[in-house]
Design a protein around this motif. Sequence first.
Motif, short mmCIF file in Angstrom:
data_model
loop_
_atom_site.label_atom_id
_atom_site.label_comp_id
_atom_site.label_asym_id
_atom_site.label_seq_id
_atom_site.Cartn_x
_atom_site.Cartn_y
_atom_site.Cartn_z
N ALA A 83 -51.22 -23.93 11.99
CA ALA A 83 -50.42 -22.90 12.64
C ALA A 83 -49.77 -21.97 11.61
O ALA A 83 -49.75 -20.75 11.79
CB ALA A 83 -49.34 -23.55 13.51
N ILE A 84 -49.27 -22.54 10.53
CA ILE A 84 -48.66 -21.71 9.47
C ILE A 84 -49.71 -20.78 8.87
O ILE A 84 -49.47 -19.57 8.70
CB ILE A 84 -48.04 -22.60 8.38
N LEU A 85 -50.87 -21.31 8.57
CA LEU A 85 -51.92 -20.51 7.96
C LEU A 85 -52.43 -19.43 8.93
O LEU A 85 -52.67 -18.29 8.52
CB LEU A 85 -53.08 -21.41 7.52
N ALA A 86 -52.59 -19.80 10.19
CA ALA A 86 -53.04 -18.82 11.19
C ALA A 86 -52.01 -17.70 11.32
O ALA A 86 -52.36 -16.51 11.43
CB ALA A 86 -53.26 -19.49 12.53
N GLY A 87 -50.73 -18.06 11.29
CA GLY A 87 -49.68 -17.05 11.34
C GLY A 87 -49.75 -16.12 10.15
O GLY A 87 -49.63 -14.89 10.29
N ASP A 88 -49.97 -16.68 8.97
CA ASP A 88 -50.11 -15.85 7.76
C ASP A 88 -51.28 -14.87 7.91
O ASP A 88 -51.17 -13.69 7.54
CB ASP A 88 -50.33 -16.73 6.54
N ALA A 89 -52.39 -15.38 8.45
CA ALA A 89 -53.57 -14.53 8.63
C ALA A 89 -53.27 -13.40 9.61
O ALA A 89 -53.77 -12.28 9.47
CB ALA A 89 -54.75 -15.36 9.13
N MET A 90 -52.45 -13.69 10.61
CA MET A 90 -52.11 -12.67 11.60
C MET A 90 -51.32 -11.52 10.98
O MET A 90 -51.46 -10.36 11.40
CB MET A 90 -51.35 -13.30 12.76
N ASP B 149 -65.59 -17.86 10.68
CA ASP B 149 -65.38 -18.94 9.72
C ASP B 149 -64.34 -18.54 8.69
O ASP B 149 -64.36 -17.40 8.21
CB ASP B 149 -66.70 -19.29 9.01
N PRO B 150 -63.45 -19.45 8.32
CA PRO B 150 -63.33 -20.83 8.82
C PRO B 150 -62.72 -20.87 10.23
O PRO B 150 -61.78 -20.14 10.52
CB PRO B 150 -62.43 -21.51 7.80
N VAL B 151 -63.24 -21.75 11.04
CA VAL B 151 -62.82 -21.81 12.44
C VAL B 151 -61.35 -22.20 12.58
O VAL B 151 -60.69 -21.81 13.53
CB VAL B 151 -63.71 -22.78 13.25
N THR B 152 -60.84 -22.99 11.62
CA THR B 152 -59.45 -23.42 11.71
C THR B 152 -58.47 -22.29 11.39
O THR B 152 -57.26 -22.45 11.57
CB THR B 152 -59.17 -24.61 10.76
N LEU B 153 -58.98 -21.17 10.91
CA LEU B 153 -58.14 -20.01 10.67
C LEU B 153 -58.25 -19.01 11.83
O LEU B 153 -57.24 -18.58 12.38
CB LEU B 153 -58.55 -19.32 9.36
N TYR B 154 -59.49 -18.67 12.20
CA TYR B 154 -59.68 -17.60 13.16
C TYR B 154 -59.63 -18.04 14.62
O TYR B 154 -59.21 -17.26 15.48
CB TYR B 154 -61.00 -16.88 12.86
N ASP B 155 -60.01 -19.27 14.91
CA ASP B 155 -59.88 -19.73 16.31
C ASP B 155 -58.44 -19.76 16.77
O ASP B 155 -58.13 -19.30 17.89
CB ASP B 155 -60.53 -21.10 16.47
N PRO B 156 -57.50 -20.29 15.97
CA PRO B 156 -56.10 -20.25 16.40
C PRO B 156 -55.57 -18.82 16.56
O PRO B 156 -54.78 -18.55 17.48
CB PRO B 156 -55.36 -20.99 15.29
N ALA B 157 -55.98 -17.91 15.65
CA ALA B 157 -55.52 -16.52 15.76
C ALA B 157 -56.01 -15.90 17.07
O ALA B 157 -55.26 -15.22 17.77
CB ALA B 157 -56.01 -15.71 14.57
N ARG B 158 -57.30 -16.13 17.39
CA ARG B 158 -57.82 -15.63 18.67
C ARG B 158 -57.10 -16.27 19.85
O ARG B 158 -56.79 -15.61 20.84
CB ARG B 158 -59.33 -15.90 18.76
N TYR B 159 -56.85 -17.55 19.74
CA TYR B 159 -56.16 -18.30 20.80
C TYR B 159 -54.81 -17.66 21.12
O TYR B 159 -54.44 -17.49 22.29
CB TYR B 159 -55.97 -19.74 20.34
N GLU C 82 -55.16 -4.28 25.16
CA GLU C 82 -55.95 -5.50 25.29
C GLU C 82 -57.38 -5.29 24.78
O GLU C 82 -57.94 -6.15 24.09
CB GLU C 82 -55.99 -5.96 26.76
N THR C 83 -57.96 -4.17 25.10
CA THR C 83 -59.32 -3.87 24.63
C THR C 83 -59.37 -3.82 23.11
O THR C 83 -60.28 -4.37 22.48
CB THR C 83 -59.81 -2.53 25.22
N TYR C 84 -58.38 -3.18 22.51
CA TYR C 84 -58.33 -3.09 21.05
C TYR C 84 -58.15 -4.48 20.43
O TYR C 84 -58.81 -4.82 19.44
CB TYR C 84 -57.18 -2.18 20.62
N LEU C 85 -57.27 -5.28 21.01
CA LEU C 85 -57.00 -6.61 20.46
C LEU C 85 -58.23 -7.51 20.52
O LEU C 85 -58.46 -8.33 19.62
CB LEU C 85 -55.85 -7.27 21.22
N ARG C 86 -59.04 -7.37 21.58
CA ARG C 86 -60.23 -8.22 21.71
C ARG C 86 -61.22 -8.02 20.57
O ARG C 86 -61.96 -8.93 20.21
CB ARG C 86 -60.92 -7.96 23.06
#
Length: 328
Positions: free
Chosen positions: A109-116, A29-39, A18-22
Amino acid sequence: MSNHAFVQRYAAYRRRVETYLRGLVRAKDPVTLYDPARYVLEGGGKRVRSVLLLSACRGVGGRVEHALPASAAMEVLHNFTLVHDDIMDHAQTRRGRPTVHRRWDENIAILAGDAMVALAYGALMQTPGSRIREVVGLFTEGLLVVCEGQAYDKEFETSRNVGVRDYLRMIDRKTGRLIAVSAELGGIIGGASAAQRRALRVYGNLVGRAFQVQDDLLDIIADEAEFGKRIGGDLVEGKKTYPLLRALERARGEDRRQLMRVYRKEPIRFSETARFRDIFRRTGAVDDARARIDRDIRTAQRALSALPASPDRDMLVWFADLLRVRTS
């Protein structure tokens, strides 16, 4: 070690993951990419694959800190598959929260998944040592095999020719493979011998299979309050599960006609769950599923004899035993 000691050890590994993941998703930025990944990564979960990877590494004499990047990578990859699975399944919630495509939209969601996936590889490449080529190769193969499993799962939705063997082949890819990769990666990073790597791969695959068959079984026989969601969901969705396919091999007359309604994805109501539970029990499908779970767990545990005696080998045995008694 006592059960309490195993629980504490598991929790300690989980906290390190969990510490590593945080600290993994640092960009904003862009928030629509990284906010969903963090979520997604903040959504919790048991971190099973990550903990198994760390324990496998220690079980062959390796160091936990060397395996942390790969353990985080496995968790990110697993969560990527969930994001895309939720889109394909039109799921509305995940771990008690709206799914990514529901909170934002499908494209995000698709783009956030790709980023992950990229984030997972970025973490993986931080693995120290000279075996990084093996690590990346196994990780990549695992990703592709999971995609194969998901493709089989989607094909099964409309197929009229799915049997138990087909189903096991699918779950070995969709569920078992990432758990097997996690265990084997831990072994590689920890310096495992070829025999130890094979043992960890067998262990992971069988534990993954047992986990999925148990999940199928709980969906029909679990106590709803303990299960955490409404039982009978697989029936309502028309999923071709292990108990359904086993029951179909043996059912006759009216029992078979009812089971074929599920198989053909005809409308099923939650109120009919008890009827199907009785059919599964009457045909021996429930007992058969339990026997398979026990058999796979025992075989997985025997494979661990290739590892030296240690608290972490014992914890891997303990973890497999948890599947026998889990209720959610």
